[in-house]
Write an enzyme that holds these catalytic residues in place. Structure first.
Site, PDB file in Angstrom:
ATOM      1  N   ASP A 146      -3.149 -14.434  -1.739  1.00  0.00           N
ATOM      2  CA  ASP A 146      -2.687 -14.713  -0.371  1.00  0.00           C
ATOM      3  C   ASP A 146      -3.861 -14.802   0.595  1.00  0.00           C
ATOM      4  O   ASP A 146      -3.913 -15.684   1.452  1.00  0.00           O
ATOM      5  CB  ASP A 146      -1.738 -13.598   0.113  1.00  0.00           C
ATOM      6  CG  ASP A 146      -0.387 -13.601  -0.607  1.00  0.00           C
ATOM      7  OD1 ASP A 146      -0.027 -14.626  -1.213  1.00  0.00           O
ATOM      8  OD2 ASP A 146       0.301 -12.552  -0.565  1.00  0.00           O
ATOM      9  N   TYR A 150       0.844  -1.207   0.000  1.00  0.00           N
ATOM     10  CA  TYR A 150       0.000   0.000   0.000  1.00  0.00           C
ATOM     11  C   TYR A 150       0.873   1.248   0.000  1.00  0.00           C
ATOM     12  O   TYR A 150       0.561   2.246  -0.651  1.00  0.00           O
ATOM     13  CB  TYR A 150      -0.960   0.015   1.205  1.00  0.00           C
ATOM     14  CG  TYR A 150      -1.815  -1.229   1.254  1.00  0.00           C
ATOM     15  CD1 TYR A 150      -2.442  -1.707   0.102  1.00  0.00           C
ATOM     16  CD2 TYR A 150      -1.969  -1.951   2.429  1.00  0.00           C
ATOM     17  CE1 TYR A 150      -3.181  -2.876   0.124  1.00  0.00           C
ATOM     18  CE2 TYR A 150      -2.720  -3.118   2.464  1.00  0.00           C
ATOM     19  CZ  TYR A 150      -3.323  -3.574   1.309  1.00  0.00           C
ATOM     20  OH  TYR A 150      -4.052  -4.735   1.336  1.00  0.00           O
TER      21      TYR A 150
END
Ligand code: FES
Ligand SMILES: [Fe+2]
Ligand SMILES: [Fe+2]
Lengths: 376, 87
Positions: free
Chosen positions: A238, A123
């Site tokens: 994930d 991010y």
């Protein structure tokens, strides 16, 4: 029972429960009580990727061309995801490592949490590219009331388990006074807190990302923010694996394949587990509402997103033994699937250049021949 | 010589599936039935399907928990005639 970093009791890890048995001493993986966690570790390691491998530079131009309401959607989602991964990058370690009792699960927890820190790092990678100084975005995460509401719900089960585990490991069972407040500690209660915590984490991994994922992939469907979308696909892959691990833990308890007391607790707290899930679903829907309050985006609106949350929630809840609570049985956003296929991470026809994020992807394919002796 | 198995999906579609030709999920899709999946790799559980009758073989080892009475069609093939609910 106080925690020891190397428990000198000669325990047999093959006979230990997943949690609240003897703490782990030797980190050995030649034998496993629950071999699934060893396999999850291997899978997660084969998924290894780094955000810097993905070129996000074109996203800046795209971002500047978005409408204000689309910018709000994009940035708000990143904030929410940053919150989720901030929690997940530390909490499984802090809450679960002090009470785990088998080495393969201990290492799975560490591997899982580590992968969440990669999500957090990505991010920053995305935001740094969009803004010369992304501080304002990060700073808002702690003060934005919409995010705060979610933070409270996500962290409270972890925090409760952590606090009572600390009391138990320092004072044992019984009543203890801390800062003028009385707390009653029992192992049974701790196990209940663990059960609720795992269910809350399961709901997080199961549904909490999906509104954000849908927005990301809706931009990608319009050939916008594709660098971001590549990263989110890796994250989504994930998250699906993390979810598999929490579903495994819950099912192992429910089917009496681990601590028999956890089986009782799973039955006793079934309704609470259901409510935890339903409130995560409700919060996701409210999130969709918040995102679109300034206007929707092409291909998505609040209603269809809520239907998608219900669709996902049905499948996730059935995976842990609940009946599907929602009517939404068909997928209202069929294009989402191509972003969630794990192999499409390698071969994405709509991508201009293939980035180098396959480096870590060894051994992701298991052929039938490798599994000659495998039976269920 | 190839063996094909009869697979009844959602009580309304009858498929002839040759297990050497791909997964059960692919067979469901080839028949034009709405399919449910994410990973197509046995770890997410999104393709979870009720196995009402019959047996399947896993061609890739699934990591998702398979509850009794369920199967994961993205990584299995029929090993007998089947009745499944894929909704
Ligand atoms: S699609 Fe993920 S397990 Fe089948
Ligand atoms: Fe994550
Ligand atoms: Fe996760």
């Amino acid at each position: 029972m106080s925690y020891s970093t190397f428990n000198q009791t000669a325990s047999n890890p093959l006979l230990e429960p997943m949690f609240f048995g003897n703490s782990v001493n030797v980190a050995r993986y030649d034998q496993q009580k629950h071999v699934i966690f060893e396999k999850l570790i291997e899978k997660q390691l084969s998924f290894f990727w780094r955000p810097e491998e993905i070129d996000v530079s074109r996203d800046r131009v795209d971002f500047n061309s978005l409408t204000d309401s689309e910018k709000h959607i994009f940035i708000s989602n990143l904030k929410y995801q940053t919150l989720l991964d901030s929690v997940q990058g530390r909490s499984p370690n802090i809450a679960l490592l002090p009470i785990v009792s088998i080495p393969e699960l201990e290492t799975w927890i560490e591997t899982w949490s580590f992968s969440e820190t990669i999500h957090s790092r990505s991010y920053t990678h995305i935001l740094r590219n969009l803004f010369t100084d992304p501080s304002e975005v990060f700073e808002d995460i702690v003060i934005n009331t919409e995010i705060q509401k979610r933070a409270t719900d996500i962290s409270r089960y972890y925090d409760d388990l952590i606090f009572y585990t600390q009391l138990w490991q320092t004072h044992g069972e019984g009543t203890v006074e801390v800062l003028g407040e009385q707390h009653t500690v029992s192992l049974r209660d701790l196990k209940k807190k663990l059960f609720l915590c795992i269910n809350s984490v399961n709901a997080l991994e199961a549904v909490r990302f999906y509104v954000s994922f849908a927005c990301t992939f809706a931009f990608a469907e319009r050939d916008l923010m594709e660098g971001n979308s590549k990263i989110i696909r890796l994250i989504a892959r994930d998250e699906n694996l993390h979810l598999s691990s929490t579903q495994q833990i819950i099912n192992l308890w429910q089917y009496g394949k681990d601590d028999p007391e956890m089986r009782e607790i799973a039955e006793e707290l079934r309704e609470d587990a259901y409510q935890i899930f339903m409130s995560a679903v409700e919060q996701e829907k409210q999130w969709a509402h918040y995102l679109f309050k300034h206007g929707s985006m092409i291909g998505l609106n609040e209603e269809i997103l809520c239907q998608y949350v219900e669709y996902i929630a049905n499948m996730r809840m059935q995976a842990i033994g609940f009946d599907a609570p929602f009517k939404q049985r068909s997928n209202p956003l069929p294009w989402m699937n191509k972003y969630l296929v794990s192999d499409n991470v390698q071969v994405a026809p709509q991508e201009a250049e293939i980035s180098s994020y396959l480096v870590g992807q060894i051994d992701n394919e298991v052929s039938a021949a490798d599994l000659g002796g495998f039976e269920l | 010589m190839t063996t094909t198995f009869k697979v009844i999906v959602n009580g309304q579609h009858q498929l002839a599936v040759d297990p050497s030709q791909g997964t059960l999920l692919e067979a469901i899709e080839a028949a034009g039935i709405e399919s449910h999946y994410h990973c197509r790799n046995g770890f997410c559980g999104a393709c979870r399907t009720q196995l009402i009758e019959g047996q399947v073989n896993y061609i890739n080892e699934p990591l998702a928990f398979i509850r009794p009475g369920d199967c994961l069609p993205c990584c299995c093939v029929p090993a007998s005639n089947l009745k499944i609910e894929h909704r």
